[in-house]
Design an enzyme around this catalytic site. Structure first.
Site, PDB file in Angstrom:
ATOM      1  N   ASP A  11       0.850  -1.199   0.000  1.00 29.07           N
ATOM      2  CA  ASP A  11       0.000   0.000   0.000  1.00 29.07           C
ATOM      3  C   ASP A  11       0.883   1.245   0.000  1.00 29.07           C
ATOM      4  O   ASP A  11       1.040   1.908   1.035  1.00 29.07           O
ATOM      5  CB  ASP A  11      -0.951  -0.038   1.207  1.00 29.07           C
ATOM      6  CG  ASP A  11      -2.001  -1.133   1.041  1.00 29.07           C
ATOM      7  OD1 ASP A  11      -2.497  -1.315  -0.083  1.00 29.07           O
ATOM      8  OD2 ASP A  11      -2.308  -1.816   2.038  1.00 29.07           O
ATOM      9  N   LEU A  61      -7.851  -4.620  -8.130  1.00 31.54           N
ATOM     10  CA  LEU A  61      -8.542  -3.439  -8.676  1.00 31.54           C
ATOM     11  C   LEU A  61     -10.060  -3.594  -8.645  1.00 31.54           C
ATOM     12  O   LEU A  61     -10.779  -2.663  -9.004  1.00 31.54           O
ATOM     13  CB  LEU A  61      -8.041  -3.137 -10.105  1.00 31.54           C
ATOM     14  CG  LEU A  61      -6.544  -2.793 -10.193  1.00 31.54           C
ATOM     15  CD1 LEU A  61      -6.144  -2.480 -11.635  1.00 31.54           C
ATOM     16  CD2 LEU A  61      -6.171  -1.622  -9.290  1.00 31.54           C
ATOM     17  N   HIS A  64     -15.631  -3.640 -11.754  1.00 35.81           N
ATOM     18  CA  HIS A  64     -17.097  -3.638 -11.626  1.00 35.81           C
ATOM     19  C   HIS A  64     -17.634  -2.718 -12.711  1.00 35.81           C
ATOM     20  O   HIS A  64     -17.586  -1.494 -12.574  1.00 35.81           O
ATOM     21  CB  HIS A  64     -17.477  -3.123 -10.224  1.00 35.81           C
ATOM     22  CG  HIS A  64     -18.945  -3.174  -9.926  1.00 35.81           C
ATOM     23  ND1 HIS A  64     -19.448  -2.822  -8.692  1.00 35.81           N
ATOM     24  CD2 HIS A  64     -20.006  -3.523 -10.673  1.00 35.81           C
ATOM     25  CE1 HIS A  64     -20.769  -2.969  -8.697  1.00 35.81           C
ATOM     26  NE2 HIS A  64     -21.129  -3.386  -9.905  1.00 35.81           N
ATOM     27  N   ILE A  66     -19.806  -2.975 -17.009  1.00 38.96           N
ATOM     28  CA  ILE A  66     -20.577  -3.863 -17.880  1.00 38.96           C
ATOM     29  C   ILE A  66     -19.686  -5.040 -18.298  1.00 38.96           C
ATOM     30  O   ILE A  66     -18.445  -4.921 -18.307  1.00 38.96           O
ATOM     31  CB  ILE A  66     -21.141  -3.117 -19.113  1.00 38.96           C
ATOM     32  CG1 ILE A  66     -20.018  -2.500 -19.944  1.00 38.96           C
ATOM     33  CG2 ILE A  66     -22.162  -2.073 -18.686  1.00 38.96           C
ATOM     34  CD1 ILE A  66     -20.503  -1.926 -21.273  1.00 38.96           C
ATOM     35  N   PRO A  67     -20.302  -6.191 -18.618  1.00 40.42           N
ATOM     36  CA  PRO A  67     -19.498  -7.397 -18.862  1.00 40.42           C
ATOM     37  C   PRO A  67     -18.377  -7.211 -19.877  1.00 40.42           C
ATOM     38  O   PRO A  67     -17.240  -7.650 -19.637  1.00 40.42           O
ATOM     39  CB  PRO A  67     -20.537  -8.419 -19.340  1.00 40.42           C
ATOM     40  CG  PRO A  67     -21.800  -8.000 -18.639  1.00 40.42           C
ATOM     41  CD  PRO A  67     -21.762  -6.500 -18.614  1.00 40.42           C
ATOM     42  N   THR A  69     -16.681  -4.590 -20.802  1.00 39.74           N
ATOM     43  CA  THR A  69     -15.597  -3.737 -20.290  1.00 39.74           C
ATOM     44  C   THR A  69     -14.757  -4.493 -19.265  1.00 39.74           C
ATOM     45  O   THR A  69     -13.520  -4.441 -19.287  1.00 39.74           O
ATOM     46  CB  THR A  69     -16.197  -2.456 -19.671  1.00 39.74           C
ATOM     47  OG1 THR A  69     -16.911  -1.770 -20.690  1.00 39.74           O
ATOM     48  CG2 THR A  69     -15.131  -1.546 -19.094  1.00 39.74           C
ATOM     49  N   THR A 119     -15.988  -5.056   3.537  1.00 37.33           N
ATOM     50  CA  THR A 119     -16.126  -5.170   4.996  1.00 37.33           C
ATOM     51  C   THR A 119     -16.398  -3.815   5.639  1.00 37.33           C
ATOM     52  O   THR A 119     -16.792  -3.743   6.795  1.00 37.33           O
ATOM     53  CB  THR A 119     -14.873  -5.794   5.639  1.00 37.33           C
ATOM     54  OG1 THR A 119     -13.738  -5.120   5.115  1.00 37.33           O
ATOM     55  CG2 THR A 119     -14.782  -7.267   5.367  1.00 37.33           C
ATOM     56  N   ARG A 180      -3.611 -10.277  11.798  1.00 38.27           N
ATOM     57  CA  ARG A 180      -2.636  -9.662  12.695  1.00 38.27           C
ATOM     58  C   ARG A 180      -1.919 -10.751  13.485  1.00 38.27           C
ATOM     59  O   ARG A 180      -2.568 -11.509  14.214  1.00 38.27           O
ATOM     60  CB  ARG A 180      -3.329  -8.690  13.683  1.00 38.27           C
ATOM     61  CG  ARG A 180      -3.799  -7.389  13.027  1.00 38.27           C
ATOM     62  CD  ARG A 180      -2.620  -6.549  12.578  1.00 38.27           C
ATOM     63  NE  ARG A 180      -2.993  -5.341  11.850  1.00 38.27           N
ATOM     64  CZ  ARG A 180      -3.118  -5.241  10.536  1.00 38.27           C
ATOM     65  NH1 ARG A 180      -2.908  -6.292   9.769  1.00 38.27           N
ATOM     66  NH2 ARG A 180      -3.409  -4.086   9.964  1.00 38.27           N
ATOM     67  N   GLN A 189      -7.811  -2.098  11.656  1.00 39.00           N
ATOM     68  CA  GLN A 189      -8.522  -3.358  11.438  1.00 39.00           C
ATOM     69  C   GLN A 189      -9.265  -3.765  12.721  1.00 39.00           C
ATOM     70  O   GLN A 189      -8.739  -3.652  13.820  1.00 39.00           O
ATOM     71  CB  GLN A 189      -7.536  -4.482  11.061  1.00 39.00           C
ATOM     72  CG  GLN A 189      -6.825  -4.276   9.740  1.00 39.00           C
ATOM     73  CD  GLN A 189      -7.702  -4.602   8.537  1.00 39.00           C
ATOM     74  OE1 GLN A 189      -8.906  -4.808   8.664  1.00 39.00           O
ATOM     75  NE2 GLN A 189      -7.103  -4.630   7.360  1.00 39.00           N
ATOM     76  N   ARG A 210       0.715  -3.948   6.923  1.00 42.14           N
ATOM     77  CA  ARG A 210       1.595  -3.248   7.862  1.00 42.14           C
ATOM     78  C   ARG A 210       2.369  -4.131   8.836  1.00 42.14           C
ATOM     79  O   ARG A 210       3.502  -3.776   9.180  1.00 42.14           O
ATOM     80  CB  ARG A 210       0.787  -2.163   8.585  1.00 42.14           C
ATOM     81  CG  ARG A 210       0.402  -1.035   7.642  1.00 42.14           C
ATOM     82  CD  ARG A 210      -0.769  -0.231   8.128  1.00 42.14           C
ATOM     83  NE  ARG A 210      -2.007  -0.993   8.045  1.00 42.14           N
ATOM     84  CZ  ARG A 210      -3.203  -0.515   8.347  1.00 42.14           C
ATOM     85  NH1 ARG A 210      -3.316   0.737   8.775  1.00 42.14           N
ATOM     86  NH2 ARG A 210      -4.282  -1.261   8.232  1.00 42.14           N
TER      87      ARG A 210
HETATM   88  O1  C5P Z   1      -1.934  -3.293   6.599  1.00 41.03           O
HETATM   89  P1  C5P Z   1      -3.053  -4.306   6.591  1.00 41.03           P
HETATM   90  O2  C5P Z   1      -2.609  -5.712   6.943  1.00 41.03           O
HETATM   91  O3  C5P Z   1      -4.249  -3.858   7.407  1.00 41.03           O
HETATM   92  O4  C5P Z   1      -3.490  -4.344   5.052  1.00 41.03           O
HETATM   93  C1  C5P Z   1      -4.558  -5.127   4.611  1.00 41.03           C
HETATM   94  C2  C5P Z   1      -4.757  -4.958   3.136  1.00 41.03           C
HETATM   95  O5  C5P Z   1      -5.935  -5.678   2.768  1.00 41.03           O
HETATM   96  C3  C5P Z   1      -4.948  -3.522   2.642  1.00 41.03           C
HETATM   97  O6  C5P Z   1      -4.408  -3.432   1.324  1.00 41.03           O
HETATM   98  C4  C5P Z   1      -6.465  -3.381   2.616  1.00 41.03           C
HETATM   99  O7  C5P Z   1      -6.892  -2.442   1.655  1.00 41.03           O
HETATM  100  C5  C5P Z   1      -6.885  -4.790   2.189  1.00 41.03           C
HETATM  101  N1  C5P Z   1      -8.250  -5.151   2.560  1.00 41.03           N
HETATM  102  C6  C5P Z   1      -8.700  -5.148   3.859  1.00 41.03           C
HETATM  103  N2  C5P Z   1      -9.983  -5.500   4.144  1.00 41.03           N
HETATM  104  C7  C5P Z   1     -10.812  -5.867   3.162  1.00 41.03           C
HETATM  105  C8  C5P Z   1     -10.377  -5.899   1.850  1.00 41.03           C
HETATM  106  C9  C5P Z   1      -9.064  -5.535   1.577  1.00 41.03           C
HETATM  107  O8  C5P Z   1      -7.950  -4.841   4.770  1.00 41.03           O
HETATM  108  N3  C5P Z   1     -12.031  -6.249   3.463  1.00 41.03           N
END
Ligand code: C5P
Length: 230
Positions: A11, A61, A64, A66-67, A69, A119, A180, A189, A210
Protein backbone atom coordinates in the site's frame (compact mmCIF):
# COMPACT_ATOMS: atom_id res chain seq x y z
CA UNK A 1 6.29 -19.00 -8.73
CA UNK A 2 6.04 -19.06 -4.96
CA UNK A 3 3.99 -21.57 -2.97
CA UNK A 4 3.57 -19.12 -0.09
CA UNK A 5 0.16 -18.45 1.42
CA UNK A 6 1.26 -14.94 2.43
CA UNK A 7 0.36 -11.99 0.17
CA UNK A 8 2.08 -8.78 1.29
CA UNK A 9 -0.06 -5.67 0.61
CA UNK A 10 2.10 -3.00 -1.04
CA UNK A 11 0.00 0.00 0.00
CA UNK A 12 2.34 2.70 -1.31
CA UNK A 13 1.84 5.84 -3.39
CA UNK A 14 5.03 5.56 -5.45
CA UNK A 15 6.64 2.83 -7.49
CA UNK A 16 9.98 3.61 -5.80
CA UNK A 17 8.57 2.92 -2.33
CA UNK A 18 6.87 -0.27 -3.52
CA UNK A 19 10.00 -1.57 -5.24
CA UNK A 20 12.18 -0.65 -2.26
CA UNK A 21 9.91 -2.77 -0.06
CA UNK A 22 9.81 -5.62 -2.59
CA UNK A 23 13.61 -5.64 -2.76
CA UNK A 24 13.65 -6.48 0.97
CA UNK A 25 11.40 -9.52 0.43
CA UNK A 26 12.03 -12.92 -1.16
CA UNK A 27 9.76 -13.78 -4.12
CA UNK A 28 9.95 -17.46 -3.15
CA UNK A 29 8.58 -16.70 0.32
CA UNK A 30 5.65 -14.33 -0.36
CA UNK A 31 3.45 -12.86 -3.04
CA UNK A 32 2.55 -9.17 -3.40
CA UNK A 33 -0.70 -7.22 -3.70
CA UNK A 34 -0.91 -4.06 -5.81
CA UNK A 35 -4.02 -2.01 -5.12
CA UNK A 36 -5.83 1.00 -6.50
CA UNK A 37 -3.60 3.78 -5.12
CA UNK A 38 -0.29 2.36 -6.31
CA UNK A 39 -1.72 1.28 -9.66
CA UNK A 40 -3.45 4.62 -10.29
CA UNK A 41 -0.28 6.54 -9.50
CA UNK A 42 2.30 4.25 -11.07
CA UNK A 43 0.39 2.27 -13.69
CA UNK A 44 1.15 -1.08 -15.27
CA UNK A 45 4.91 -0.37 -15.20
CA UNK A 46 5.10 -1.07 -11.47
CA UNK A 47 3.33 -4.40 -11.94
CA UNK A 48 5.66 -5.38 -14.79
CA UNK A 49 8.66 -4.38 -12.73
CA UNK A 50 7.55 -6.53 -9.77
CA UNK A 51 6.71 -9.48 -12.08
CA UNK A 52 10.18 -9.20 -13.65
CA UNK A 53 11.68 -9.47 -10.14
CA UNK A 54 9.99 -12.87 -9.83
CA UNK A 55 7.00 -11.94 -7.66
CA UNK A 56 3.49 -13.33 -8.04
CA UNK A 57 1.20 -10.29 -8.15
CA UNK A 58 -2.37 -10.02 -6.93
CA UNK A 59 -3.80 -7.03 -8.84
CA UNK A 60 -6.52 -5.80 -6.47
CA UNK A 61 -8.54 -3.44 -8.68
CA UNK A 62 -12.01 -4.94 -7.99
CA UNK A 63 -13.36 -4.47 -11.51
CA UNK A 64 -17.10 -3.64 -11.63
CA UNK A 65 -18.59 -2.50 -14.95
CA UNK A 66 -20.58 -3.86 -17.88
CA UNK A 67 -19.50 -7.40 -18.86
CA UNK A 68 -17.58 -6.48 -22.05
CA UNK A 69 -15.60 -3.74 -20.29
CA UNK A 70 -14.69 -5.97 -17.35
CA UNK A 71 -13.73 -8.78 -19.73
CA UNK A 72 -11.29 -6.51 -21.58
CA UNK A 73 -9.84 -5.16 -18.33
CA UNK A 74 -9.30 -8.71 -17.04
CA UNK A 75 -7.63 -9.74 -20.30
CA UNK A 76 -5.35 -6.69 -20.00
CA UNK A 77 -4.45 -7.67 -16.42
CA UNK A 78 -3.71 -11.24 -17.54
CA UNK A 79 -1.43 -9.83 -20.27
CA UNK A 80 0.55 -8.04 -17.53
CA UNK A 81 1.40 -11.45 -16.12
CA UNK A 82 -0.44 -11.11 -12.82
CA UNK A 83 -1.02 -14.24 -10.74
CA UNK A 84 -4.39 -13.18 -9.27
CA UNK A 85 -6.95 -10.47 -10.05
CA UNK A 86 -10.39 -9.63 -8.79
CA UNK A 87 -13.82 -8.36 -9.78
CA UNK A 88 -16.76 -7.17 -7.70
CA UNK A 89 -19.46 -9.84 -7.42
CA UNK A 90 -22.17 -7.14 -7.27
CA UNK A 91 -21.48 -6.69 -11.00
CA UNK A 92 -23.54 -9.87 -11.42
CA UNK A 93 -23.30 -13.32 -12.97
CA UNK A 94 -22.98 -12.21 -16.61
CA UNK A 95 -20.12 -9.88 -15.71
CA UNK A 96 -18.30 -12.61 -13.77
CA UNK A 97 -18.78 -15.17 -16.56
CA UNK A 98 -17.40 -12.66 -19.09
CA UNK A 99 -14.39 -12.07 -16.83
CA UNK A 100 -13.83 -15.82 -16.51
CA UNK A 101 -14.04 -16.38 -20.27
CA UNK A 102 -11.67 -13.47 -20.99
CA UNK A 103 -8.72 -14.89 -19.09
CA UNK A 104 -8.73 -18.23 -20.90
CA UNK A 105 -8.21 -21.74 -19.65
CA UNK A 106 -4.47 -22.34 -19.77
CA UNK A 107 -2.89 -23.72 -16.62
CA UNK A 108 -0.90 -20.49 -16.14
CA UNK A 109 -3.95 -18.20 -16.34
CA UNK A 110 -4.42 -15.86 -13.36
CA UNK A 111 -6.71 -16.82 -10.49
CA UNK A 112 -9.96 -14.85 -10.71
CA UNK A 113 -11.36 -13.82 -7.33
CA UNK A 114 -14.59 -12.02 -6.37
CA UNK A 115 -15.12 -9.36 -3.75
CA UNK A 116 -18.48 -10.00 -2.06
CA UNK A 117 -19.54 -7.15 0.23
CA UNK A 118 -16.88 -4.68 1.31
CA UNK A 119 -16.13 -5.17 5.00
CA UNK A 120 -16.52 -1.40 5.42
CA UNK A 121 -20.26 -1.87 4.73
CA UNK A 122 -22.41 -2.00 7.86
CA UNK A 123 -26.12 -2.90 8.09
CA UNK A 124 -27.20 0.74 7.57
CA UNK A 125 -25.11 1.17 4.43
CA UNK A 126 -26.29 -2.25 3.22
CA UNK A 127 -29.97 -1.24 3.55
CA UNK A 128 -29.31 2.21 2.05
CA UNK A 129 -28.44 0.62 -1.29
CA UNK A 130 -31.62 -1.45 -1.23
CA UNK A 131 -30.18 -4.81 -0.15
CA UNK A 132 -32.30 -6.93 2.16
CA UNK A 133 -31.61 -9.68 4.66
CA UNK A 134 -28.39 -10.01 6.58
CA UNK A 135 -24.86 -9.16 5.54
CA UNK A 136 -23.73 -12.72 6.39
CA UNK A 137 -26.37 -14.36 4.18
CA UNK A 138 -25.62 -11.93 1.35
CA UNK A 139 -21.90 -12.78 1.48
CA UNK A 140 -22.77 -16.49 1.20
CA UNK A 141 -25.18 -15.82 -1.69
CA UNK A 142 -22.67 -13.69 -3.62
CA UNK A 143 -19.92 -16.27 -3.08
CA UNK A 144 -22.24 -18.99 -4.45
CA UNK A 145 -22.94 -16.84 -7.52
CA UNK A 146 -19.20 -16.26 -7.95
CA UNK A 147 -18.52 -20.01 -7.82
CA UNK A 148 -21.35 -20.76 -10.28
CA UNK A 149 -20.00 -18.05 -12.62
CA UNK A 150 -16.58 -19.68 -12.87
CA UNK A 151 -14.60 -17.63 -10.35
CA UNK A 152 -11.83 -19.36 -8.43
CA UNK A 153 -12.70 -17.90 -5.03
CA UNK A 154 -13.56 -14.80 -3.03
CA UNK A 155 -11.98 -12.23 -0.77
CA UNK A 156 -13.53 -12.63 2.67
CA UNK A 157 -12.86 -12.02 6.32
CA UNK A 158 -11.38 -14.96 8.20
CA UNK A 159 -14.57 -14.92 10.31
CA UNK A 160 -16.51 -15.88 7.17
CA UNK A 161 -13.99 -18.47 5.97
CA UNK A 162 -15.37 -21.46 7.89
CA UNK A 163 -18.88 -21.26 6.42
CA UNK A 164 -17.54 -20.51 2.95
CA UNK A 165 -15.17 -23.49 3.11
CA UNK A 166 -18.10 -25.78 3.96
CA UNK A 167 -20.30 -24.25 1.23
CA UNK A 168 -17.63 -24.46 -1.53
CA UNK A 169 -15.30 -27.34 -0.71
CA UNK A 170 -11.50 -27.51 -0.68
CA UNK A 171 -10.66 -26.04 -4.11
CA UNK A 172 -12.32 -22.64 -3.67
CA UNK A 173 -9.75 -19.93 -2.89
CA UNK A 174 -10.49 -17.87 0.24
CA UNK A 175 -8.31 -14.75 0.34
CA UNK A 176 -8.43 -13.08 3.74
CA UNK A 177 -7.20 -9.65 4.89
CA UNK A 178 -7.57 -8.41 8.49
CA UNK A 179 -4.72 -10.64 9.68
CA UNK A 180 -2.64 -9.66 12.69
CA UNK A 181 0.19 -11.78 14.12
CA UNK A 182 0.28 -12.16 17.92
CA UNK A 183 1.51 -8.97 19.61
CA UNK A 184 1.08 -6.68 16.59
CA UNK A 185 -0.91 -3.44 16.32
CA UNK A 186 -4.47 -3.76 15.01
CA UNK A 187 -4.31 -0.29 13.42
CA UNK A 188 -7.66 0.35 11.70
CA UNK A 189 -8.52 -3.36 11.44
CA UNK A 190 -11.28 -4.75 13.67
CA UNK A 191 -12.15 -8.44 14.27
CA UNK A 192 -8.67 -9.64 13.32
CA UNK A 193 -7.32 -13.20 13.37
CA UNK A 194 -3.74 -14.43 13.64
CA UNK A 195 -2.23 -16.12 10.56
CA UNK A 196 -2.53 -19.57 12.16
CA UNK A 197 -6.15 -18.98 13.23
CA UNK A 198 -7.09 -17.78 9.74
CA UNK A 199 -5.58 -20.84 8.04
CA UNK A 200 -7.28 -23.11 10.58
CA UNK A 201 -10.58 -21.34 9.80
CA UNK A 202 -10.20 -22.23 6.12
CA UNK A 203 -8.29 -19.34 4.51
CA UNK A 204 -6.24 -20.19 1.43
CA UNK A 205 -4.19 -16.98 1.29
CA UNK A 206 -3.48 -14.33 3.93
CA UNK A 207 -3.27 -10.66 2.90
CA UNK A 208 -0.91 -8.97 5.35
CA UNK A 209 0.25 -5.36 5.02
CA UNK A 210 1.59 -3.25 7.86
CA UNK A 211 2.66 -6.08 10.21
CA UNK A 212 5.29 -6.82 7.53
CA UNK A 213 5.78 -3.53 5.64
CA UNK A 214 5.99 -1.34 8.74
CA UNK A 215 8.32 -3.72 10.60
CA UNK A 216 11.94 -2.61 11.11
CA UNK A 217 13.01 -5.78 9.24
CA UNK A 218 10.18 -6.84 6.91
CA UNK A 219 11.81 -10.15 5.91
CA UNK A 220 12.33 -11.04 9.59
CA UNK A 221 8.65 -10.25 10.24
CA UNK A 222 7.68 -12.52 7.32
CA UNK A 223 9.88 -15.33 8.67
CA UNK A 224 8.30 -14.93 12.14
CA UNK A 225 4.88 -15.36 10.55
CA UNK A 226 6.06 -18.43 8.60
CA UNK A 227 7.38 -19.90 11.87
CA UNK A 228 4.05 -19.24 13.58
CA UNK A 229 2.46 -21.51 10.94
CA UNK A 230 4.76 -24.52 11.54
O1 C5P B 1 -1.93 -3.29 6.60
P1 C5P B 1 -3.05 -4.31 6.59
O2 C5P B 1 -2.61 -5.71 6.94
O3 C5P B 1 -4.25 -3.86 7.41
O4 C5P B 1 -3.49 -4.34 5.05
C1 C5P B 1 -4.56 -5.13 4.61
C2 C5P B 1 -4.76 -4.96 3.14
O5 C5P B 1 -5.94 -5.68 2.77
C3 C5P B 1 -4.95 -3.52 2.64
O6 C5P B 1 -4.41 -3.43 1.32
C4 C5P B 1 -6.47 -3.38 2.62
O7 C5P B 1 -6.89 -2.44 1.66
C5 C5P B 1 -6.89 -4.79 2.19
N1 C5P B 1 -8.25 -5.15 2.56
C6 C5P B 1 -8.70 -5.15 3.86
N2 C5P B 1 -9.98 -5.50 4.14
C7 C5P B 1 -10.81 -5.87 3.16
C8 C5P B 1 -10.38 -5.90 1.85
C9 C5P B 1 -9.06 -5.54 1.58
O8 C5P B 1 -7.95 -4.84 4.77
N3 C5P B 1 -12.03 -6.25 3.46
Amino acid sequence: MSDSKIIVALDYSTADAAITMASQLDPQRCRLKVGKELFTRSGPAVVESLVSRGFDIFLDLKYHDIPSTVAKACAAAADLGVWMLNVHTLGGGAMMRAAHESIGNQSDRPLLIGVTLLTSMDQTAFEQIGLQGTIADTVLRLAKLADESGLDGVVCSAQEAGKLRIQHGPDFQLVTPGIRPENSENGDQHRTMTPAEALAAGSSFLVIGRPITAAPDPMAALVDIENSLL
